[in-house]
Design a protein around this motif. Structure first.
Motif, PDB file in Angstrom:
ATOM      1  N   PHE A  16       0.833  -1.208   0.000  1.00 46.19           N
ATOM      2  CA  PHE A  16       0.000   0.000   0.000  1.00 46.19           C
ATOM      3  C   PHE A  16       0.866   1.256   0.000  1.00 46.19           C
ATOM      4  N   ASN A  17       1.916   1.254   0.809  1.00 46.31           N
ATOM      5  CA  ASN A  17       2.761   2.444   0.920  1.00 46.31           C
ATOM      6  C   ASN A  17       3.599   2.692  -0.330  1.00 46.31           C
ATOM      7  N   LEU A  18       3.962   1.633  -1.030  1.00 51.28           N
ATOM      8  CA  LEU A  18       4.650   1.819  -2.308  1.00 51.28           C
ATOM      9  C   LEU A  18       3.714   2.523  -3.296  1.00 51.28           C
ATOM     10  N   VAL A  19       2.450   2.041  -3.330  1.00 49.13           N
ATOM     11  CA  VAL A  19       1.441   2.672  -4.188  1.00 49.13           C
ATOM     12  C   VAL A  19       1.191   4.106  -3.729  1.00 49.13           C
ATOM     13  N   PHE A  20       1.188   4.288  -2.409  1.00 51.18           N
ATOM     14  CA  PHE A  20       0.941   5.594  -1.803  1.00 51.18           C
ATOM     15  C   PHE A  20       2.038   6.589  -2.198  1.00 51.18           C
ATOM     16  N   ILE A  65       6.910  11.457   1.441  1.00 54.77           N
ATOM     17  CA  ILE A  65       7.826  11.232   2.572  1.00 54.77           C
ATOM     18  C   ILE A  65       7.204  10.279   3.591  1.00 54.77           C
ATOM     19  N   ILE A  66       5.913  10.514   3.894  1.00 54.33           N
ATOM     20  CA  ILE A  66       5.224   9.698   4.902  1.00 54.33           C
ATOM     21  C   ILE A  66       5.094   8.239   4.452  1.00 54.33           C
ATOM     22  N   ALA A  67       4.971   8.025   3.140  1.00 54.18           N
ATOM     23  CA  ALA A  67       4.852   6.661   2.602  1.00 54.18           C
ATOM     24  C   ALA A  67       6.068   5.825   2.996  1.00 54.18           C
ATOM     25  N   PHE A  68       7.249   6.447   2.975  1.00 52.29           N
ATOM     26  CA  PHE A  68       8.461   5.723   3.366  1.00 52.29           C
ATOM     27  C   PHE A  68       8.470   5.443   4.869  1.00 52.29           C
ATOM     28  N   LEU A  69       7.893   6.360   5.638  1.00 50.78           N
ATOM     29  CA  LEU A  69       7.751   6.150   7.074  1.00 50.78           C
ATOM     30  C   LEU A  69       6.863   4.928   7.322  1.00 50.78           C
ATOM     31  N   GLY A  70       5.764   4.827   6.570  1.00 51.95           N
ATOM     32  CA  GLY A  70       4.854   3.688   6.690  1.00 51.95           C
ATOM     33  C   GLY A  70       5.513   2.384   6.286  1.00 51.95           C
ATOM     34  N   CYS A  71       6.310   2.409   5.205  1.00 51.69           N
ATOM     35  CA  CYS A  71       7.037   1.212   4.746  1.00 51.69           C
ATOM     36  C   CYS A  71       7.993   0.712   5.829  1.00 51.69           C
ATOM     37  N   TYR A  72       8.734   1.650   6.415  1.00 56.20           N
ATOM     38  CA  TYR A  72       9.707   1.293   7.460  1.00 56.20           C
ATOM     39  C   TYR A  72       8.996   0.717   8.684  1.00 56.20           C
ATOM     40  N   GLY A  73       7.910   1.380   9.095  1.00 57.79           N
ATOM     41  CA  GLY A  73       7.170   0.916  10.269  1.00 57.79           C
ATOM     42  C   GLY A  73       6.562  -0.456  10.064  1.00 57.79           C
ATOM     43  N   ALA A  74       6.099  -0.720   8.833  1.00 54.80           N
ATOM     44  CA  ALA A  74       5.473  -2.017   8.531  1.00 54.80           C
ATOM     45  C   ALA A  74       6.502  -3.146   8.541  1.00 54.80           C
ATOM     46  N   ILE A  75       7.621  -2.948   7.852  1.00 55.46           N
ATOM     47  CA  ILE A  75       8.644  -3.992   7.752  1.00 55.46           C
ATOM     48  C   ILE A  75       9.313  -4.259   9.104  1.00 55.46           C
ATOM     49  N   LYS A  76       9.596  -3.180   9.848  1.00 57.53           N
ATOM     50  CA  LYS A  76      10.253  -3.323  11.152  1.00 57.53           C
ATOM     51  C   LYS A  76       9.266  -3.654  12.270  1.00 57.53           C
ATOM     52  N   PHE A  85       2.593   7.271  11.754  1.00 59.83           N
ATOM     53  CA  PHE A  85       2.198   7.229  10.346  1.00 59.83           C
ATOM     54  C   PHE A  85       0.692   7.449  10.205  1.00 59.83           C
ATOM     55  N   ALA A  86      -0.099   6.735  11.018  1.00 64.54           N
ATOM     56  CA  ALA A  86      -1.566   6.870  10.976  1.00 64.54           C
ATOM     57  C   ALA A  86      -1.986   8.288  11.355  1.00 64.54           C
ATOM     58  N   ALA A  87      -1.323   8.870  12.384  1.00 67.49           N
ATOM     59  CA  ALA A  87      -1.648  10.229  12.830  1.00 67.49           C
ATOM     60  C   ALA A  87      -1.324  11.252  11.735  1.00 67.49           C
ATOM     61  N   ALA A  88      -0.185  11.061  11.051  1.00 62.70           N
ATOM     62  CA  ALA A  88       0.212  11.976   9.968  1.00 62.70           C
ATOM     63  C   ALA A  88      -0.792  11.918   8.817  1.00 62.70           C
ATOM     64  N   LEU A  89      -1.244  10.707   8.477  1.00 62.63           N
ATOM     65  CA  LEU A  89      -2.248  10.552   7.417  1.00 62.63           C
ATOM     66  C   LEU A  89      -3.556  11.249   7.804  1.00 62.63           C
ATOM     67  N   LEU A  90      -3.925  11.111   9.073  1.00 61.85           N
ATOM     68  CA  LEU A  90      -5.157  11.736   9.556  1.00 61.85           C
ATOM     69  C   LEU A  90      -5.064  13.260   9.465  1.00 61.85           C
ATOM     70  N   ILE A 209      -7.337  10.484  -3.227  1.00 63.00           N
ATOM     71  CA  ILE A 209      -6.288  10.321  -2.227  1.00 63.00           C
ATOM     72  C   ILE A 209      -6.881  10.208  -0.821  1.00 63.00           C
ATOM     73  N   ALA A 210      -8.049  10.817  -0.603  1.00 62.59           N
ATOM     74  CA  ALA A 210      -8.699  10.725   0.711  1.00 62.59           C
ATOM     75  C   ALA A 210      -9.067   9.273   1.033  1.00 62.59           C
ATOM     76  N   PHE A 211      -9.609   8.553   0.032  1.00 63.69           N
ATOM     77  CA  PHE A 211      -9.943   7.140   0.238  1.00 63.69           C
ATOM     78  C   PHE A 211      -8.679   6.318   0.515  1.00 63.69           C
ATOM     79  N   VAL A 212      -7.601   6.645  -0.188  1.00 69.34           N
ATOM     80  CA  VAL A 212      -6.326   5.941   0.019  1.00 69.34           C
ATOM     81  C   VAL A 212      -5.811   6.200   1.433  1.00 69.34           C
ATOM     82  N   GLU A 213      -5.935   7.443   1.886  1.00 69.13           N
ATOM     83  CA  GLU A 213      -5.472   7.796   3.235  1.00 69.13           C
ATOM     84  C   GLU A 213      -6.270   7.072   4.314  1.00 69.13           C
ATOM     85  N   ILE A 214      -7.578   6.994   4.139  1.00 71.36           N
ATOM     86  CA  ILE A 214      -8.426   6.289   5.119  1.00 71.36           C
ATOM     87  C   ILE A 214      -8.027   4.816   5.188  1.00 71.36           C
TER      88      ILE A 214
END
Length: 234
Positions: A16-20, A65-76, A85-90, A209-214
């Motif tokens: 998802f974050n790669l697409v994001f 930038i945030i997409a990479f934060l999400g990728c890192y958080g997911a893998i680690k 990441f969720a708060a930044a998207l919100l 993008i709003a649907f993607v963020e949700i």
């Protein structure tokens, strides 16, 4: 040992974050295109009309930038990074929503402000105004604010229209009364259509993008909750 459910969510969130990240580039491109399209006639367009595409470009850069934060958080499988990441998207979602609502509420005000600017410009008609009018009339194939009558002697002009109003050779002087050789549509209508077209693009991209963020917020929260449960059970 990691649960199967957490693995599934983790890799879905990573993809998802790669697409994001790619969508972030798309948002920047859409905002830049609208800004270039409308900004070409910046002499007649108020700064606040230019704000939404600028906000979208900034949002796109932040999304990337945030997409990479999400990728890192997911893998680690880092709980706090996923929550951040969720708060930044919100926050981005709320900002985009606020900009969208403001743009919808002040849409008529934008149109009236643009019309007032056009009328003021044609009334003053300095060298800068002349160049701006020639540019808009040639490119949009229009004449005057509401039509060619804005250039008539009744409004203090000569017996000829600006050459940029002419449909034919711009070197040929179009005289008052020679309607066949002059653009009949006013530039306000053409500019308004241009601005509304840009607004439609921005709204479409914003909703997408709003649907993607949700979806991203939900996935990040699900993975964070699963990680917390796994950690608490150890």
């Amino acid at each position: 040992m990691e649960s199967c459910g957490m693995n599934v969510i983790k890799y879905i969130l990573f993809i998802f974050n790669l697409v994001f990240a790619i969508s972030g580039i798309g948002i920047i491109a859409a905002g830049a295109c609208v800004l270039a399209d409308v900004g070409e006639f910046g002499h007649f367009v108020e700064g606040r009309i230019m704000a939404p595409p600028i906000v979208l470009i900034v949002a796109g850069a932040i999304v990337f930038i945030i997409a990479f934060l999400g990728c890192y958080g997911a893998i680690k499988e880092h709980y706090h990074i996923l929550i951040a990441f969720a708060a930044a998207l919100l926050i981005i979602f709320v900002i985009e929503l606020a900009v969208g609502i403001a743009a919808a509420m002040f849409k008529n005000d934008f149109s009236m402000a643009m019309k007032d600017t056009l009328k003021e410009s044609i009334k003053n008609y300095s060298e800068t105004d002349r160049m701006a009018w020639d540019n808009v009339q040639k490119k949009l194939e229009c004449c005057g604010v509401d039509g060619p009558n804005d250039w008539t002697p009744a409004n203090g002009f000569m017996l000829s229209f600006p050459s940029s109003c002419c449909k034919q050779d711009p070197q040929v002087i179009c005289r008052v009364g020679d309607d066949a050789s002059v653009y009949q549509m006013g530039c306000f209508s053409k500019l308004e259509m241009r601005v509304h077209k840009g607004a439609t693009v921005l709204i479409g991209v914003g909703i997408g993008i709003a649907f993607v963020e949700i979806a991203g917020i939900i996935l990040a929260c699900c993975l964070a909750a699963t990680i917390k449960r796994e950690t608490d059970h150890k």
